[in-house]
Design an enzyme around this catalytic site. Structure first.
Site, PDB file in Angstrom:
ATOM      1  N   THR A  13       0.840  -1.200  -0.114  1.00 26.09           N
ATOM      2  CA  THR A  13      -0.034   0.144   0.028  1.00 26.09           C
ATOM      3  C   THR A  13       1.027   1.264   0.183  1.00 26.09           C
ATOM      4  OG1 THR A  13      -1.616   1.492   1.222  1.00 26.09           O
ATOM      5  CG2 THR A  13      -0.181   0.030   2.630  1.00 26.09           C
ATOM      6  N   ASN A  15      -0.564   3.791   1.223  1.00 25.70           N
ATOM      7  CA  ASN A  15      -1.465   4.785   2.112  1.00 25.70           C
ATOM      8  C   ASN A  15      -0.867   4.257   3.629  1.00 25.70           C
ATOM      9  OD1 ASN A  15      -3.277   5.623   3.960  1.00 25.70           O
ATOM     10  ND2 ASN A  15      -4.905   5.524   2.312  1.00 25.70           N
ATOM     11  N   LYS A  18      -3.309   3.487   6.134  1.00 26.88           N
ATOM     12  CA  LYS A  18      -3.949   2.042   6.201  1.00 26.88           C
ATOM     13  C   LYS A  18      -2.793   1.016   6.811  1.00 26.88           C
ATOM     14  CE  LYS A  18      -6.480   1.940   1.727  1.00 26.88           C
ATOM     15  NZ  LYS A  18      -6.623   1.058   0.407  1.00 26.88           N
ATOM     16  N   GLU A  47      -4.121  -0.220 -11.747  1.00 27.71           N
ATOM     17  CA  GLU A  47      -5.555  -0.106 -10.858  1.00 27.71           C
ATOM     18  C   GLU A  47      -6.482  -0.892 -11.863  1.00 27.71           C
ATOM     19  OE1 GLU A  47      -5.437   1.177  -7.538  1.00 27.71           O
ATOM     20  OE2 GLU A  47      -7.728   0.744  -7.228  1.00 27.71           O
ATOM     21  N   ASP A  81      -8.350  -3.149  -1.104  1.00 26.09           N
ATOM     22  CA  ASP A  81      -9.288  -2.241  -1.669  1.00 26.09           C
ATOM     23  C   ASP A  81     -10.354  -1.794  -1.042  1.00 26.09           C
ATOM     24  OD1 ASP A  81      -8.990  -0.819  -4.431  1.00 26.09           O
ATOM     25  OD2 ASP A  81     -11.035  -1.450  -4.108  1.00 26.09           O
ATOM     26  N   PHE A 156      -7.987   9.773   7.421  1.00 22.31           N
ATOM     27  CA  PHE A 156      -7.968  10.191   5.946  1.00 22.31           C
ATOM     28  C   PHE A 156      -9.206  10.045   5.182  1.00 22.31           C
ATOM     29  CE2 PHE A 156      -8.006   6.124   3.449  1.00 22.31           C
ATOM     30  CZ  PHE A 156      -7.926   5.276   4.604  1.00 22.31           C
ATOM     31  N   GLY A 157      -9.112  10.466   3.900  1.00 24.23           N
ATOM     32  CA  GLY A 157      -9.997  10.223   3.018  1.00 24.23           C
ATOM     33  C   GLY A 157     -11.469  10.973   3.524  1.00 24.23           C
ATOM     34  N   ASP A 159     -13.182  10.210   6.337  1.00 20.92           N
ATOM     35  CA  ASP A 159     -13.268  10.199   7.738  1.00 20.92           C
ATOM     36  C   ASP A 159     -13.802  11.370   8.372  1.00 20.92           C
ATOM     37  OD1 ASP A 159     -12.298   7.373   7.888  1.00 20.92           O
ATOM     38  OD2 ASP A 159     -10.507   7.869   8.488  1.00 20.92           O
ATOM     39  N   HIS A 185     -13.783  -1.048   9.266  1.00 19.12           N
ATOM     40  CA  HIS A 185     -14.008  -2.103   8.235  1.00 19.12           C
ATOM     41  C   HIS A 185     -12.624  -2.738   8.120  1.00 19.12           C
ATOM     42  CE1 HIS A 185     -12.600   1.766   6.705  1.00 19.12           C
ATOM     43  NE2 HIS A 185     -12.575   1.558   5.340  1.00 19.12           N
TER      44      HIS A 185
HETATM   45  P1  IMP Z   1      -8.083   2.479  -2.482  1.00 15.81           P
HETATM   46  O1  IMP Z   1      -8.427   1.396  -1.549  1.00 15.81           O
HETATM   47  O2  IMP Z   1      -6.425   2.848  -2.106  1.00 15.81           O
HETATM   48  O3  IMP Z   1      -8.320   2.400  -3.719  1.00 15.81           O
HETATM   49  O4  IMP Z   1      -8.547   3.747  -1.848  1.00 15.81           O
HETATM   50  C1  IMP Z   1      -9.911   3.792  -1.355  1.00 15.81           C
HETATM   51  C2  IMP Z   1     -10.443   5.222  -1.032  1.00 15.81           C
HETATM   52  O5  IMP Z   1     -11.523   4.975  -0.336  1.00 15.81           O
HETATM   53  C3  IMP Z   1      -9.379   6.034  -0.155  1.00 15.81           C
HETATM   54  O6  IMP Z   1      -8.607   6.980  -0.900  1.00 15.81           O
HETATM   55  C4  IMP Z   1     -10.565   6.824   0.585  1.00 15.81           C
HETATM   56  O7  IMP Z   1     -11.063   8.040  -0.252  1.00 15.81           O
HETATM   57  C5  IMP Z   1     -11.439   5.798   0.849  1.00 15.81           C
HETATM   58  N1  IMP Z   1     -11.400   5.220   1.831  1.00 15.81           N
HETATM   59  C6  IMP Z   1     -11.295   3.810   2.204  1.00 15.81           C
HETATM   60  N2  IMP Z   1     -11.131   3.360   3.541  1.00 15.81           N
HETATM   61  C7  IMP Z   1     -10.986   4.719   4.143  1.00 15.81           C
HETATM   62  C8  IMP Z   1     -11.139   5.076   5.533  1.00 15.81           C
HETATM   63  O8  IMP Z   1     -10.866   3.980   6.380  1.00 15.81           O
HETATM   64  N3  IMP Z   1     -11.289   6.128   5.905  1.00 15.81           N
HETATM   65  C9  IMP Z   1     -11.427   7.298   5.166  1.00 15.81           C
HETATM   66  N4  IMP Z   1     -11.599   6.940   3.741  1.00 15.81           N
HETATM   67  C10 IMP Z   1     -11.552   5.778   3.296  1.00 15.81           C
END
Ligand code: IMP
Length: 202
Positions: A13, A15, A18, A47, A81, A156-157, A159, A185
């Protein structure tokens, strides 16, 4: 059959959040989550445009394994993902969560929901992992609702606008890492992984 748990799992990852959440979730089991970058710095995967997170995670682990299986030396590997699925928007942004966040952002989602009574949503995390022999897939959910007001600085994201149903009304961004990890999750998916492999549970 009770299975020997791994001492460490490499997580592919980019991130850091994560990585921190998975490390926190697995710390009780004394399983160390390490970034795959520690052993292989330049992995690039395509991706896939999958219809769900499980499909994307599976496609990514196949690509990563192809590139690093030898370097893993029998160690475990995981990819994840995840996404935010808003009920009133038919599950949008879902598998497009990352793209939507980097384009219209949280404000875009809030605007779409302003006039809608139903604010329910869920996060989904799909994890595919390699145990040195086989690929397994698990999925975790976290139910909640969208807050029209953005609150808090951590996480992040999405949240700052996600209020988990099992919480106390705060958004994930208003919680500590420990508090978010107890409900997230991602943790639910990791718990499924532990259950699936039948080693002492979290
Ligand atoms: P990916 O799994 O890297 O493709 O990204 C999933 C996207 O979903 C992230 O960039 C966030 O925008 C959102 N996301 C997934 N899990 C979370 C979380 O735990 N908190 C906030 N946003 C999340």
């Amino acid at each position: 059959m009770l299975r020997k748990k791994p001492e460490q799992i490499f997580f592919h990852t980019g991130n850091e959040h994560k990585l921190d959440e998975a490390s926190q979730a697995m710390s009780e089991l004394q399983i160390k989550i390490r970034s795959l970058k520690e052993i292989s710095s330049s992995i690039s995967v395509v991706e896939p445009q999958g219809e769900n997170c499980a499909h994307v995670a599976h496609s990514k682990i196949m690509q990563v394994l192809d590139l690093v299986e030898d370097e893993l030396n029998g160690n475990w590997l995981m990819v994840e993902d995840s996404g935010l699925f808003v009920d009133a928007l038919g599950g949008f942004p879902g598998v497009y969560s990352s793209y939507v966040h980097s384009t219209v952002g949280i404000e875009g989602i809030v605007k779409l929901l302003e006039e809608n009574k139903d604010k329910s949503a869920r996060y989904i995390s799909s994890i595919s992992f390699w145990d040195g022999e086989r690929i397994h897939s698990v999925q975790g959910h976290c139910k909640g609702r969208i807050s029209l007001e953005s609150r808090g600085d951590s996480g992040f994201g999405y949240d700052p606008i996600f209020i988990p149903e099992a919480g106390d009304g705060r958004t994930f961004s208003e919680m500590t890492l420990l508090e978010k990890t107890a409900l997230s999750h991602r943790t639910m998916a990791l718990k499924m992984m532990v259950e699936k492999l039948n080693f002492p549970s979290m």
